[in-house]
Design an enzyme around this catalytic site. Structure first.
Site, PDB file in Angstrom:
ATOM      1  N   HIS A  29      -1.296   3.842  -2.189  1.00  0.00           N
ATOM      2  CA  HIS A  29      -1.903   3.881  -3.526  1.00  0.00           C
ATOM      3  C   HIS A  29      -3.279   4.546  -3.461  1.00  0.00           C
ATOM      4  O   HIS A  29      -3.639   5.340  -4.337  1.00  0.00           O
ATOM      5  CB  HIS A  29      -2.052   2.474  -4.108  1.00  0.00           C
ATOM      6  CG  HIS A  29      -0.781   1.882  -4.619  1.00  0.00           C
ATOM      7  ND1 HIS A  29       0.014   2.510  -5.556  1.00  0.00           N
ATOM      8  CD2 HIS A  29      -0.173   0.706  -4.336  1.00  0.00           C
ATOM      9  CE1 HIS A  29       1.051   1.739  -5.826  1.00  0.00           C
ATOM     10  NE2 HIS A  29       0.972   0.647  -5.089  1.00  0.00           N
TER      11      HIS A  29
ATOM     12  N   HIS B  75       2.078   0.420   1.955  1.00  0.00           N
ATOM     13  CA  HIS B  75       2.303   0.681   0.531  1.00  0.00           C
ATOM     14  C   HIS B  75       0.971   0.685  -0.227  1.00  0.00           C
ATOM     15  O   HIS B  75       0.714   1.580  -1.039  1.00  0.00           O
ATOM     16  CB  HIS B  75       3.252  -0.381  -0.038  1.00  0.00           C
ATOM     17  CG  HIS B  75       3.381  -0.342  -1.514  1.00  0.00           C
ATOM     18  ND1 HIS B  75       4.267   0.497  -2.156  1.00  0.00           N
ATOM     19  CD2 HIS B  75       2.734  -1.027  -2.491  1.00  0.00           C
ATOM     20  CE1 HIS B  75       4.159   0.318  -3.464  1.00  0.00           C
ATOM     21  NE2 HIS B  75       3.239  -0.601  -3.692  1.00  0.00           N
ATOM     22  N   GLU B  76       0.131  -0.292   0.047  1.00  0.00           N
ATOM     23  CA  GLU B  76      -1.163  -0.378  -0.640  1.00  0.00           C
ATOM     24  C   GLU B  76      -2.073   0.792  -0.254  1.00  0.00           C
ATOM     25  O   GLU B  76      -2.748   1.372  -1.100  1.00  0.00           O
ATOM     26  CB  GLU B  76      -1.843  -1.716  -0.356  1.00  0.00           C
ATOM     27  CG  GLU B  76      -1.060  -2.927  -0.821  1.00  0.00           C
ATOM     28  CD  GLU B  76      -0.629  -2.867  -2.275  1.00  0.00           C
ATOM     29  OE1 GLU B  76      -1.327  -2.267  -3.105  1.00  0.00           O
ATOM     30  OE2 GLU B  76       0.439  -3.439  -2.587  1.00  0.00           O
TER      31      GLU B  76
END
Length: 158
Positions: free
Chosen positions: A143, A139-140
């Protein structure tokens, strides 16, 4: 590049709407022009400074320790997992850091895909399985891949 163009267009649109509001309320445009210029310069420069300092400010604010040479199995796993995920997306390797906090948290920041950071709390590493932590890391990394830091700068500048 497209995000920068959107950043400029959005800020110009806000200034345009602000000018319309001033006109409708009867405030003379000569008086408001200085305010518009000041607001534009302040918004642009503040958000850009924030973007370029985001990685440094984030590391200092949480006391993150960047992993340059993994010292234990957990650090090796963390760096290797981020490396595998960024390689799959064709991204350069971001800095990887751990910070001491009981909070279950992780974040990504940085001015660009070439200058980014993924940081993970010890609370996350201690309370999640490796599969769960890997999903959070993905998820990070997403980004970074999507350039979300620049998008947030766009919103901040507005």
């Amino acid at each position: 590049m497209m995000r920068i163009i959107l950043f400029l267009i959005t800020n110009m649109a806000v200034l345009f709407v602000f000018n319309i509001i001033l006109t409708l309320t009867g405030i003379r445009s000569q008086d408001a022009m200085g305010l518009l210029i000041f607001a534009a310069l302040f918004g642009f420069s503040g958000s850009l400074i924030s973007l370029f300092l985001s990685k440094t400010m984030a590391k200092r604010s949480v006391g993150a320790e960047v992993i340059t040479n993994p010292q234990n199995e957990m650090e090796r796993w963390l760096v290797n997992t981020v490396k595998q995920q960024t390689e799959k997306l064709g991204l350069p390797m971001p800095e990887v850091a751990i910070y001491h906090s009981a909070d279950v948290n992780a974040f990504a920041t940085g001015a660009s895909k070439n200058n980014s950071l993924v940081a993970v709390s010890t609370g996350l590493l201690n309370s999640m399985t490796r599969d769960e932590a890997e999903a959070v890391l993905a998820h990070e990394v997403s980004h970074i891949a999507n350039g979300d830091m620049v998008t947030m700068t766009l919103l901040q500048g507005v």
